[in-house]
Design an enzyme around this catalytic site. Structure first.
Site, PDB file in Angstrom:
ATOM      1  CG  ASN A   9      41.519  32.200  42.523  1.00 44.22           C
ATOM      2  OD1 ASN A   9      40.505  32.618  41.964  1.00 44.22           O
ATOM      3  ND2 ASN A   9      42.261  32.948  43.308  1.00 44.22           N
ATOM      4  CB  ALA A  10      36.273  30.275  40.522  1.00 45.92           C
ATOM      5  CG  HIS A  11      37.739  35.536  41.486  1.00 44.65           C
ATOM      6  ND1 HIS A  11      36.835  36.459  41.026  1.00 44.65           N
ATOM      7  CD2 HIS A  11      37.331  35.180  42.711  1.00 44.65           C
ATOM      8  CE1 HIS A  11      35.911  36.651  41.941  1.00 44.65           C
ATOM      9  NE2 HIS A  11      36.184  35.884  42.970  1.00 44.65           N
ATOM     10  CE  LYS A  12      45.964  32.997  41.327  1.00 40.16           C
ATOM     11  NZ  LYS A  12      47.062  32.108  41.732  1.00 40.16           N
ATOM     12  CG  ASP A  68      53.103  31.994  43.695  1.00 41.83           C
ATOM     13  OD1 ASP A  68      51.985  31.644  44.139  1.00 41.83           O
ATOM     14  OD2 ASP A  68      54.020  32.374  44.451  1.00 41.83           O
ATOM     15  CB  THR A  69      49.919  36.631  41.820  1.00 45.04           C
ATOM     16  OG1 THR A  69      49.705  36.199  40.486  1.00 45.04           O
ATOM     17  CG2 THR A  69      49.733  38.135  41.890  1.00 45.04           C
ATOM     18  N   GLY A 149      41.009  39.231  46.301  1.00 48.71           N
ATOM     19  CA  GLY A 149      42.279  39.537  46.976  1.00 48.71           C
ATOM     20  C   GLY A 149      42.431  41.019  47.296  1.00 48.71           C
ATOM     21  NE  ARG A 177      46.266  35.546  37.965  1.00 49.44           N
ATOM     22  CZ  ARG A 177      45.857  36.404  38.873  1.00 49.44           C
ATOM     23  NH1 ARG A 177      44.906  37.293  38.596  1.00 49.44           N
ATOM     24  NH2 ARG A 177      46.369  36.384  40.079  1.00 49.44           N
TER      25      ARG A 177
HETATM   26  P1  IMP Z   1      48.592  33.137  44.479  1.00 51.49           P
HETATM   27  O1  IMP Z   1      49.594  32.469  45.369  1.00 51.49           O
HETATM   28  O2  IMP Z   1      49.081  33.344  43.100  1.00 51.49           O
HETATM   29  O3  IMP Z   1      47.258  32.477  44.522  1.00 51.49           O
HETATM   30  O4  IMP Z   1      48.339  34.609  45.011  1.00 51.49           O
HETATM   31  C1  IMP Z   1      48.613  34.969  46.331  1.00 51.49           C
HETATM   32  C2  IMP Z   1      47.664  36.009  46.837  1.00 51.49           C
HETATM   33  O5  IMP Z   1      47.880  37.212  46.110  1.00 51.49           O
HETATM   34  C3  IMP Z   1      46.188  35.700  46.686  1.00 51.49           C
HETATM   35  O6  IMP Z   1      45.701  34.986  47.765  1.00 51.49           O
HETATM   36  C4  IMP Z   1      45.594  37.087  46.659  1.00 51.49           C
HETATM   37  O7  IMP Z   1      45.444  37.588  47.951  1.00 51.49           O
HETATM   38  C5  IMP Z   1      46.659  37.894  45.968  1.00 51.49           C
HETATM   39  N1  IMP Z   1      46.374  38.029  44.539  1.00 51.49           N
HETATM   40  C6  IMP Z   1      46.783  37.226  43.516  1.00 51.49           C
HETATM   41  N2  IMP Z   1      46.334  37.697  42.346  1.00 51.49           N
HETATM   42  C7  IMP Z   1      45.621  38.808  42.636  1.00 51.49           C
HETATM   43  C8  IMP Z   1      44.882  39.737  41.829  1.00 51.49           C
HETATM   44  O8  IMP Z   1      44.789  39.651  40.601  1.00 51.49           O
HETATM   45  N3  IMP Z   1      44.283  40.751  42.506  1.00 51.49           N
HETATM   46  C9  IMP Z   1      44.358  40.899  43.850  1.00 51.49           C
HETATM   47  N4  IMP Z   1      45.010  40.069  44.629  1.00 51.49           N
HETATM   48  C10 IMP Z   1      45.637  39.019  44.030  1.00 51.49           C
END
Ligand code: IMP
Length: 190
Positions: A9-12, A68-69, A149, A177
């Site tokens: 994920n380029a944003h991350k 993981d978020t 997201g 994050r």
């Molecule tokens: P991941 O599994 O950590 O990639 O995150 C799961 C989902 O949470 C992502 O597909 C986004 O929809 C959402 N997400 C993760 N980080 C953010 C953020 O910083 N802002 C908004 N949505 C986020």
């Protein structure tokens, strides 16, 4: 210090780079030859962060970390949580996820929510987890086009605008994050 960040994920990547600063050289999954999506089969954020970090460590033997978020909404008993990426569909369809969240919260007055990030770090084969949380609320309509997201729907406590209406620096200074990466830096520089 050279370290692999297990994300595509380029944003991350740019958020984490900005918080980590110059002392760290982040290596991407692509750069270590991992092009497939790492399966996120865990039931919790902690499990998924660990699965992703171990996947990279087992294949490369390099120091690495994965995050993981999840967005946890109080009135939805913590949903979408670990299913945040696949809330509305099987893929990472941000627009569909946001539409579904607004639908689920139609007429709901308790809009309290939080973002939680768990980072698993594997260094010299040893695993450590750190966490970052930001509390806030879900807006009644999308606003802003920065970030990714659920950002257009999330208003952090103490602010009147969504993450998507903030600069990347401002989001990083208060976000889940940003806080988790600040903890990571503490561990890495101890
Ligand atoms: P991941 O599994 O950590 O990639 O995150 C799961 C989902 O949470 C992502 O597909 C986004 O929809 C959402 N997400 C993760 N980080 C953010 C953020 O910083 N802002 C908004 N949505 C986020």
């Amino acid at each position: 210090m050279k370290i692999v960040f297990a994300t595509n994920n380029a944003h991350k990547l740019s958020e984490v780079k900005a918080v980590l600063g110059e002392g760290f050289e982040l290596v991407t999954l692509k750069e270590v030859g991992i092009v497939e999506d790492i399966p996120e089969t865990g039931e919790t954020l902690d499990e998924n962060a660990s699965i992703k970090a171990r996947y990279v460590y087992e294949r490369t033997g390099l120091d690495c970390f994965a995050d993981d978020t999840g967005l946890e909404v109080e009135a939805l008993n913590g949903a979408p949580g670990v299913r945040s990426a696949r809330y509305a569909t099987d893929g990472h369809d941000f627009a569909a996820n946001n539409r579904k969240l607004l639908r689920e919260l139609e007429g709901v007055t308790n809009r309290k929510a939080r973002f939680r990030t768990v980072i698993s770090l594997i260094r010299s084969g040893e695993e450590i987890q750190v966490e970052g949380i930001v509390n806030g609320r879900i807006a009644t309509e999308e606003a802003g086009c920065e970030g990714f997201g659920y950002d257009p729907l999330f208003i952090p406590d103490g602010e009147s605008v969504t993450f998507a209406e903030m600069s990347a620096d401002k989001k990083n200074s208060i976000s889940h994050r940003g806080r988790a990466v600040a903890e990571l830096v503490k561990v890495l520089t101890k």
